[in-house]
Design a protein around this motif. Structure first.
Motif, PDB file in Angstrom:
ATOM      1  N   THR A  98     -11.730  -1.299  -3.947  1.00 30.10           N
ATOM      2  CA  THR A  98     -11.366  -1.382  -4.698  1.00 30.10           C
ATOM      3  C   THR A  98     -12.465  -3.327  -4.451  1.00 30.10           C
ATOM      4  O   THR A  98     -13.255  -3.900  -4.527  1.00 30.10           O
ATOM      5  N   GLU A  99     -11.571  -3.746  -3.716  1.00 33.76           N
ATOM      6  CA  GLU A  99     -12.041  -5.304  -3.634  1.00 33.76           C
ATOM      7  C   GLU A  99     -11.354  -5.911  -2.073  1.00 33.76           C
ATOM      8  O   GLU A  99     -12.483  -6.752  -1.523  1.00 33.76           O
ATOM      9  N   GLY A 100     -11.182  -4.979  -1.130  1.00 35.63           N
ATOM     10  CA  GLY A 100     -11.080  -5.307   0.314  1.00 35.63           C
ATOM     11  C   GLY A 100     -11.827  -5.540   1.697  1.00 35.63           C
ATOM     12  O   GLY A 100     -10.807  -4.943   2.653  1.00 35.63           O
ATOM     13  N   THR A 101     -12.618  -4.454   0.878  1.00 36.48           N
ATOM     14  CA  THR A 101     -13.233  -3.928   2.084  1.00 36.48           C
ATOM     15  C   THR A 101     -15.219  -4.062   1.917  1.00 36.48           C
ATOM     16  O   THR A 101     -15.422  -4.236   0.421  1.00 36.48           O
ATOM     17  N   ASP A 102     -15.221  -3.950   2.854  1.00 32.04           N
ATOM     18  CA  ASP A 102     -17.263  -4.063   2.599  1.00 32.04           C
ATOM     19  C   ASP A 102     -17.787  -3.850   1.230  1.00 32.04           C
ATOM     20  O   ASP A 102     -19.572  -3.682   1.127  1.00 32.04           O
ATOM     21  N   ARG A 103     -17.188  -1.738   2.233  1.00 29.41           N
ATOM     22  CA  ARG A 103     -18.259  -0.812   1.084  1.00 29.41           C
ATOM     23  C   ARG A 103     -17.329  -0.325   0.089  1.00 29.41           C
ATOM     24  O   ARG A 103     -16.022   0.622   0.890  1.00 29.41           O
ATOM     25  N   PRO A 104     -17.201  -0.423  -0.845  1.00 33.48           N
ATOM     26  CA  PRO A 104     -15.740  -0.116  -2.061  1.00 33.48           C
ATOM     27  C   PRO A 104     -16.355   0.822  -2.310  1.00 33.48           C
ATOM     28  O   PRO A 104     -16.663   1.447  -2.489  1.00 33.48           O
ATOM     29  N   ASP A 105     -15.135   1.566  -2.756  1.00 26.18           N
ATOM     30  CA  ASP A 105     -15.713   3.325  -3.038  1.00 26.18           C
ATOM     31  C   ASP A 105     -14.067   2.871  -4.391  1.00 26.18           C
ATOM     32  O   ASP A 105     -13.178   3.649  -4.081  1.00 26.18           O
TER      33      ASP A 105
ATOM     34  N   TRP B 128      -7.516  -7.215   1.239  1.00 25.53           N
ATOM     35  CA  TRP B 128      -7.682  -7.846   2.085  1.00 25.53           C
ATOM     36  C   TRP B 128      -6.862  -7.998   3.826  1.00 25.53           C
ATOM     37  O   TRP B 128      -7.835  -7.372   4.676  1.00 25.53           O
ATOM     38  N   LEU B 129      -6.275  -6.853   3.178  1.00 25.75           N
ATOM     39  CA  LEU B 129      -4.876  -7.055   4.596  1.00 25.75           C
ATOM     40  C   LEU B 129      -5.001  -5.559   5.108  1.00 25.75           C
ATOM     41  O   LEU B 129      -5.000  -5.490   5.967  1.00 25.75           O
ATOM     42  N   GLY B 130      -5.544  -4.773   4.296  1.00 32.84           N
ATOM     43  CA  GLY B 130      -6.087  -3.515   5.217  1.00 32.84           C
ATOM     44  C   GLY B 130      -5.211  -1.779   4.700  1.00 32.84           C
ATOM     45  O   GLY B 130      -5.096  -2.186   3.150  1.00 32.84           O
ATOM     46  N   LEU B 131      -5.889  -0.814   4.669  1.00 32.74           N
ATOM     47  CA  LEU B 131      -5.192  -0.130   4.015  1.00 32.74           C
ATOM     48  C   LEU B 131      -3.880  -0.143   4.506  1.00 32.74           C
ATOM     49  O   LEU B 131      -3.355  -0.657   5.675  1.00 32.74           O
ATOM     50  N   LEU B 132      -3.223   0.576   3.197  1.00 36.35           N
ATOM     51  CA  LEU B 132      -0.875   1.053   4.141  1.00 36.35           C
ATOM     52  C   LEU B 132      -1.308   1.101   5.926  1.00 36.35           C
ATOM     53  O   LEU B 132      -0.664   0.394   6.095  1.00 36.35           O
ATOM     54  N   ALA B 133      -1.394   1.648   6.158  1.00 39.95           N
ATOM     55  CA  ALA B 133      -1.025   2.899   7.434  1.00 39.95           C
ATOM     56  C   ALA B 133      -1.981   2.161   8.289  1.00 39.95           C
ATOM     57  O   ALA B 133      -1.920   2.117   9.173  1.00 39.95           O
ATOM     58  N   ASP B 134      -2.786   0.873   8.293  1.00 38.75           N
ATOM     59  CA  ASP B 134      -3.672   0.608   9.473  1.00 38.75           C
ATOM     60  C   ASP B 134      -3.388  -0.178  10.474  1.00 38.75           C
ATOM     61  O   ASP B 134      -1.851  -0.448   9.743  1.00 38.75           O
ATOM     62  N   SER B 135      -3.016   0.051  11.291  1.00 44.93           N
ATOM     63  CA  SER B 135      -2.472  -0.228  12.702  1.00 44.93           C
ATOM     64  C   SER B 135      -2.599  -1.674  12.515  1.00 44.93           C
ATOM     65  O   SER B 135      -3.462  -2.602  12.259  1.00 44.93           O
TER      66      SER B 135
END
Length: 348
Positions: free
Chosen positions: A215-222, A140-147
């Motif tokens: 998989t687990e950290g977003t409201d819209r899993p892909d 849930w901390l976000g994508l690795l490259a999120d600012s």
């Protein structure tokens, strides 16, 4: 020259830590600038003050609820929502503060100093977040490259006295089941080792962190994209391990052999047996079956756009990749100690 301190607060998506890390801080020096990363001591630290109108107050830290009570494990966990970074440096700013520090030549110099400190703080926070995302297993901390997201305005202070000069810059429910993904002191030290080394997060770790997030950290899993990322992460990670295990004499031969194929059998069985004297299919047959599932689904998604109908996934893609990473990590020390010779692998 005047020694200044720029302080910036950042929002973070509820980093789970063990309670003993409340108030944690770490200092590092980069290019003559003294930087400190700090966790809050209490919920009131770093949050909006009465005079910060328009800024939504938020607790800096709070206990995590809804985690499993597990035998022989202290599940008490704290979530961190605000992190502070300060940067101390020498700036070309007059020591005497005018009545209005934002006007005229002093104001222009103050803005330049603030931007210097803000830029350093943001790059440090970016590296800190990337390493946290890669090593924490908290998707849930976000994508690795999120600012990083700045919280409120930054402040400029006289570093020696702590006297404020002025504030600059913009003003600006999820359920989890186990506390075992929280950051402990040893994992936090690994994060800081990565920050201080100046190295980027490895491609394999970056891909795995993003697969967990999808998989687990977003409201819209892909799930489909997570399968692809997790499979590629495994392929890169085993190649990283093989290169680290090969000594200088057989490194050139390994490079040649890696160019001949990248199937999971070739990498995890043939080359692992040749270089490290161990293969995944023999060392952990159950994990090997999951790796075959992951690879088959990745290939089916890439070539046909759908998961493999013949090999359904029996575990989550990031979980399989994490187990591969853990298995390879368990071999790292023995590989370096043994320095095995490279022999010709069996044909694919």
């Amino acid at each position: 020259m005047t020694k200044l301190e720029v302080r910036i607060r950042y929002l973070i998506n509820d980093l789970w830590i063990e309670p003993g890390l409340l108030g944690w801080g770490h200092r590092l020096d980069i290019d003559g600038e003294a930087i400190e990363i700090r966790f809050p001591d209490s919920p009131e630290d770093f949050t909006a003050r009465e005079w910060e109108t328009g800024l939504q107050p938020t607790p800096s830290a709070f206990p995590v609820t809804g985690v499993y009570e597990e035998p022989n494990w202290d599940s008490r966990t704290v979530a961190i929502r605000l992190v502070a970074i300060s940067v101390v440096f020498d700036a070309d700013l007059p020591a005497d503060r005018p009545k209005n520090p934002f006007e005229g030549e002093y104001g222009a110099m103050l803005n330049l100093a603030y931007e210097r400190g803000r830029t350093r703080a943001e790059s440090t926070m970016q590296a800190f977040l990337e390493w946290l995302r890669a090593l924490s297993r908290q998707p849930w901390l976000g994508l690795l490259a999120d600012s990083p997201r700045q919280y409120g305005r930054g402040g400029v202070y006289y570093a020696e006295s702590g006297e404020p000069i002025g504030g600059l810059g913009p003003t600006v429910s999820r359920t989890f089941t186990s506390s075992r993904s929280r950051i402990d002191a040893s994992r936090l030290q690994l994060v800081m080792n990565g920050v201080e080394s100046g190295q980027e997060v490895s491609p394999s770790q970056a891909l795995l962190a993003d697969a967990w997030h999808l998989t687990e950290g977003t409201d819209r899993p892909d799930g489909k994209r997570a399968v692809i990322l997790a499979a590629i992460a495994c392929e890169i990670r085993v190649q990283e391990h093989l290169r680290a295990a090969a000594n200088q004499l057989n490194g050139a031969m390994l490079h040649l052999l890696l160019s001949k194929g990248s199937s999971v059998h070739y990498l995890f069985v043939d080359l692992m047996q040749a270089v490290c004297g161990i293969s995944l299919d023999k060392a952990d047959p159950d994990l090997w079956k999951h790796v075959l599932d992951l690879s088959a689904n990745r290939n089916s998604l890439v070539h046909e756009g759908v998961p493999s109908p013949k090999r359904p996934m029996r575990r989550g893609a990031p979980d399989i990749a994490q187990r591969v990473f853990d298995w390879l990590a368990s071999l790292e020390m023995s590989v370096h100690d043994k320095g095995p010779e490279l022999i010709e692998p069996t044909a694919q």
